[in-house]
Each structure stands twice: as C-alpha cells, then as structure tokens.
Design a protein around this motif. Structure first.
Motif, short mmCIF file in Angstrom:
data_model
loop_
_atom_site.label_atom_id
_atom_site.label_comp_id
_atom_site.label_asym_id
_atom_site.label_seq_id
_atom_site.Cartn_x
_atom_site.Cartn_y
_atom_site.Cartn_z
N THR A 47 0.85 -1.22 -0.17
CA THR A 47 0.04 0.03 -0.10
C THR A 47 0.84 1.24 -0.04
O THR A 47 2.20 1.30 0.24
N ARG A 112 -7.70 8.65 -2.93
CA ARG A 112 -8.31 7.43 -2.94
C ARG A 112 -7.79 6.63 -3.96
O ARG A 112 -7.97 5.33 -3.81
N VAL A 113 -7.02 7.22 -4.91
CA VAL A 113 -6.38 6.36 -5.84
C VAL A 113 -5.12 5.66 -5.31
O VAL A 113 -4.90 4.73 -5.48
N PRO A 116 -6.97 3.93 -1.02
CA PRO A 116 -8.22 3.68 -0.80
C PRO A 116 -8.78 3.37 0.74
O PRO A 116 -9.98 3.91 1.10
N TRP A 124 -16.08 5.48 -3.39
CA TRP A 124 -15.89 5.41 -4.75
C TRP A 124 -16.79 6.26 -5.43
O TRP A 124 -18.20 6.03 -5.44
N MET A 144 -11.70 -4.07 -2.47
CA MET A 144 -10.76 -3.21 -1.75
C MET A 144 -9.27 -3.51 -1.61
O MET A 144 -8.43 -2.54 -1.67
N ALA A 147 -7.91 -2.67 -5.08
CA ALA A 147 -7.49 -1.39 -5.28
C ALA A 147 -6.45 -0.73 -4.61
O ALA A 147 -5.75 -0.09 -4.86
N PRO A 151 -3.30 0.98 -8.28
CA PRO A 151 -3.93 1.94 -8.56
C PRO A 151 -4.48 2.25 -9.88
O PRO A 151 -5.29 3.12 -10.03
N ALA A 154 -7.79 1.22 -8.90
CA ALA A 154 -8.28 1.97 -8.18
C ALA A 154 -8.88 3.34 -8.99
O ALA A 154 -10.13 3.84 -8.65
N GLU A 158 -12.68 4.92 -9.26
CA GLU A 158 -12.88 6.29 -8.93
C GLU A 158 -13.51 6.82 -10.07
O GLU A 158 -14.20 7.90 -9.94
#
Length: 345
Positions: A47, A112-113, A116, A124, A144, A147, A151, A154, A158
């Motif tokens: 992440t 968010r991208v 998340p 989203w 999730m 995502a 990215p 994600a 989004e």
C-alpha cells in the motif's frame, strides 16, 4: 504438581457464543492451522508509502524549484503509485497513462487512488464502499484489497477510466482504436478492470463469481448463497504482487493465536492488508459455527489494527491484545470471533 491455569485476558471468560466451531475441529486435526514462517512477500510494501501519504494529507507544497511532472522525486505519492502499478503487473505504457491521468485528478481523488483504505469512511465516486448484499462481504473485501495494491484498478473505480482501453481484450484481440499501442494492458487484468470501471458493485459481482468457480473439490462452483469460501478468496486475492494462502484461527489455542498475531502485525506494518473471516460458535446453532462474514485488516494504529468492515463501509479498530478474545465486535460485523485468515504466501 498441576500447573496453575493460564490467566485469561479481560473478556475472554465472557464468550457470548461458547462451544465448538468448524475451525477448532480443523485446527485440532492440524488442517490449515499453522502460519509457518513469514513470507518475503509479506514484507513487500503493498500500500501507499506512509511518508508520501502523510505529506499528501498535510497538503505539503511541492519543491520550490520547478520540475517536470515526470521527474523522479517531484511527487512521492505519484512515484509510489507508479511503482505499485508496475508491481501489479501493468506494462510501462500503462504506467505512463497513469501519470497522465494523475495530473487531471483533484487532491481528494488522488488520495483515494493512492490509498483507498486511508480514510475511515472509504468511498468510490461519492458512494460509500459497502457490500452489495449479504453474500458479497468477501467480494467487497477482495475489491478493496485489489484497489489498495493496484492504482490502475483504483483509478477505474474512482473515475470509470480504464487505462489503455480498447487495446487488449480478454482474448488478446487488439482493437484498431488508436488509443494506445497493443499490449498496454495484460489480458489477466482485463475482466477486473472492466468490472471496476462499471463501479464498485460490479467489481464485487465479478469477484464473487471468480472466487466461487471450482471451489468445491476444485471442480464445482461454490453455492453463491454461502458467500465466499476462504480458499476461493485466497486463490483470487492479490495486492500488488502479493498473493495469499488461507489459515484457520483457533481462538482456544493461545500460543498459536499469539504466533499468528505476530505474523499479522508484521504483514500490516509492511503495508500488506489481510482478509479475515469471522463468525460465531455452536452454542447459538451450527449455522453460526462457520465463517459468516469477511473483513479486511488494513494497518496498525498505535496498539490497534484498523479494520475495513464492508457491511457498514467503514474502517474501525480492534485492540491487538484482545483480537482473539471471543466477544461481539463492530469491526467483526457484530460476530464474536475470527475463524479464518489469509496470509501472504
């Protein structure tokens, strides 16, 4: 001389759903029970780099000197995003498209991208990230997780944008759209990306189908009314280049849960989220003595783990010292105990 009984943590004696569980039987038989040695994959950051995320949250200004938008170091968050996209298996051309798309995103969309699960209420396209129905908690967690590690997925969730769309289909057939060179996007990514572009609900439905296929003896589909089987989710789950295996959790075996907690802590601190199946026990009926819900252990915050709970679409917390104590928890979807967990291979 009989040794004194082991002291119980606060709350352990108040098991509201005492009795047998399927996982206790499996653990007693030594089936899917031992976590083994920590995997190298669990130590790979899957992440967002926390330093880059902290700077983005704080709204730190860019360096004073002017730099090209693609120069290394000009945007730590973007570099982290691009590195994760490469680890997820996307071609260099897709990463180039990702950089271009990043420039058009606002600050909130970028977060968010990039991460998340950084928010306590992930969304989203302005809608809460909740499961579609009572069977898709595992699929929502898988979405999730996907995502968080990819990215490009994600971004599709989004914005509805599939980078390199129209260049490579599931069958590998190129379309003459001129959007991008052939081979931009791996055929393996195509179904999930197409579903993500249609929205979070559609990605859940796609993953529910994927995790249910060949889930019974490796041949037959898993009945959808029973949700997602742990081994099916383990087969399909990925976060960047991290893949997963499944292990049962026996809350009655304190040494084993302590060892498992150490594995969990190491993975979360390395940036690798972990799906966790929760449920009850036989005292309230055998239908509750099996995994009934799925949540996602996200990361570490002080002495707690942050947990994405898909039925409410929020990230809650669980104390690391009492995570295996049987008691109803909001973070477990109001179930009382962990039953099964996915760990990095």
């Amino acid at each position: 001389m009989t040794p004194p009984p082991r002291p119980r943590p606060p709350g352990e004696a108040r098991d509201p759903l005492g009795g047998l569980t399927l996982v206790r039987v499996l653990a007693a038989l030594g089936i899917w029970a031992r976590p083994g040695q920590p995997s190298d994959a669990g130590c790979a950051r899957a992440t967002c780099d926390p330093r880059a995320l902290a700077a983005a949250r704080a709204g730190d200004p860019p360096p004073a000197q002017a730099r090209d938008a693609r120069s290394p170091g000009c945007d730590e968050l973007l570099e982290d995003v691009c590195a994760r996209a490469q680890r997820a298996g996307h071609a260099p051309a897709t990463v180039t498209f990702l950089r271009d798309a990043w420039a058009a995103l606002g600050p909130d969309a970028r977060l968010r991208v990039a991460a998340p699960l950084a928010s306590d209420a992930p969304t989203w396209r302005g809608r809460p990230a909740v499961q579609v129905d009572g069977t898709t908690c595992g699929a929502a967690v898988g979405a999730m997780l996907l995502a968080a590690g990819d990215p490009v997925v994600a971004l599709a969730l989004e914005t509805g944008t599939v980078l390199g769309a129209g260049t490579v289909l599931e069958t590998g057939t190129a379309l003459e759209t001129g959007a991008a060179p052939a081979g931009v996007r791996s055929p393996a990514h195509a179904p999930a990306l197409t579903a993500a572009a249609a929205g979070f609900d559609e990605l859940q439905r796609h993953l529910l189908g994927a995790t249910s296929r060949r889930a019974v003896l490796g041949l037959l589909p898993w009945p959808r009314r029973f949700g997602t089987p742990p081994w099916g989710l383990a087969r399909e789950a990925r976060c960047a280049d991290v893949r997963y295996r499944h292990v049962v959790v026996d809350v009655g075996d304190r040494p084993r849960t302590d060892a498992l907690a150490a594995h969990i802590e190491a993975s979360l601190r390395a940036g690798t989220p972990l799906p966790l199946f929760t449920g009850g026990a036989s005292r309230t009926g055998w239908s509750t003595a099996v995994p009934r819900h799925v949540v996602l252990l996200v990361d570490v915050e002080g002495t707690s783990w942050r947990v994405y709970e898909p039925s409410c679409g929020r990230v809650l917390t669980v104390d690391t010292g009492t995570w295996a104590v049987p008691e109803r928890r909001d973070a477990w979807g109001r179930w009382s105990r962990p039953h099964w967990i996915l760990l990095p291979r």
